[in-house]
Design a protein around this motif. Structure first.
Motif, PDB file in Angstrom:
ATOM      1  N   TYR A 149      25.043  -6.629  83.005  1.00 31.82           N
ATOM      2  CA  TYR A 149      25.577  -6.625  81.654  1.00 31.82           C
ATOM      3  C   TYR A 149      26.654  -5.554  81.539  1.00 31.82           C
TER       4      TYR A 149
ATOM      5  N   ARG B 163      28.054  -2.399  80.775  1.00 31.59           N
ATOM      6  CA  ARG B 163      27.669  -1.028  80.441  1.00 31.59           C
ATOM      7  C   ARG B 163      28.680  -0.117  81.124  1.00 31.59           C
TER       8      ARG B 163
ATOM      9  N   VAL C  33      27.675   3.502  82.466  1.00 35.12           N
ATOM     10  CA  VAL C  33      26.737   3.484  83.600  1.00 35.12           C
ATOM     11  C   VAL C  33      27.468   3.074  84.875  1.00 35.12           C
TER      12      VAL C  33
END
Length: 117
Positions: free
Chosen positions: A97, A99, A102
């Protein structure tokens, strides 16, 4: 590495000789069904020769694509290990996903580890 079974329909009174490039025959070397454990290659070959008391066949060859359909990146020969790790990491990011923070941190840590190595 994967393990696969391969078979060849034999005529009555015939024997077979199997040859595998890119892997090892685990079971069934003289029978009509073999079990092959493949190495970490992208393409393998299974070759068989059928023979009886009077004659033998030509080589019957099967090229086996060992690359998974889920692999979305291609390992390019003659590239550094760092390049291969970067491609693997980018492939993982594409599957995850969104992010950004991150992923940015993971890319930074990977680049620092490769620089230190």
């Amino acid at each position: 590495m994967s393990t696969e079974f391969y078979s060849y329909p034999l005529s009555n009174g015939s024997s077979v000789t199997w040859k595998v490039d890119g892997g090892n025959i685990l079971e069934g070397s003289g029978s009509s069904i073999i079990k092959v454990k493949w190495d970490n290659t992208t393409i393998g070959t299974v070759t068989i020769i059928e023979s009886n008391d009077n004659c033998s066949s030509q080589n019957v060859e099967l090229k086996v694509n060992l690359r998974s359909e889920n692999d979305s990146f291609t390992i390019i020969p003659r590239k550094s290990v760092a390049r291969l790790w970067n491609e693997a990491l980018l492939d993982a990011i594409r599957r995850d996903y969104a992010r950004p923070t991150v992923h940015a941190r993971n890319l930074f840590h990977t680049s620092v580890a490769m620089y230190d190595a």
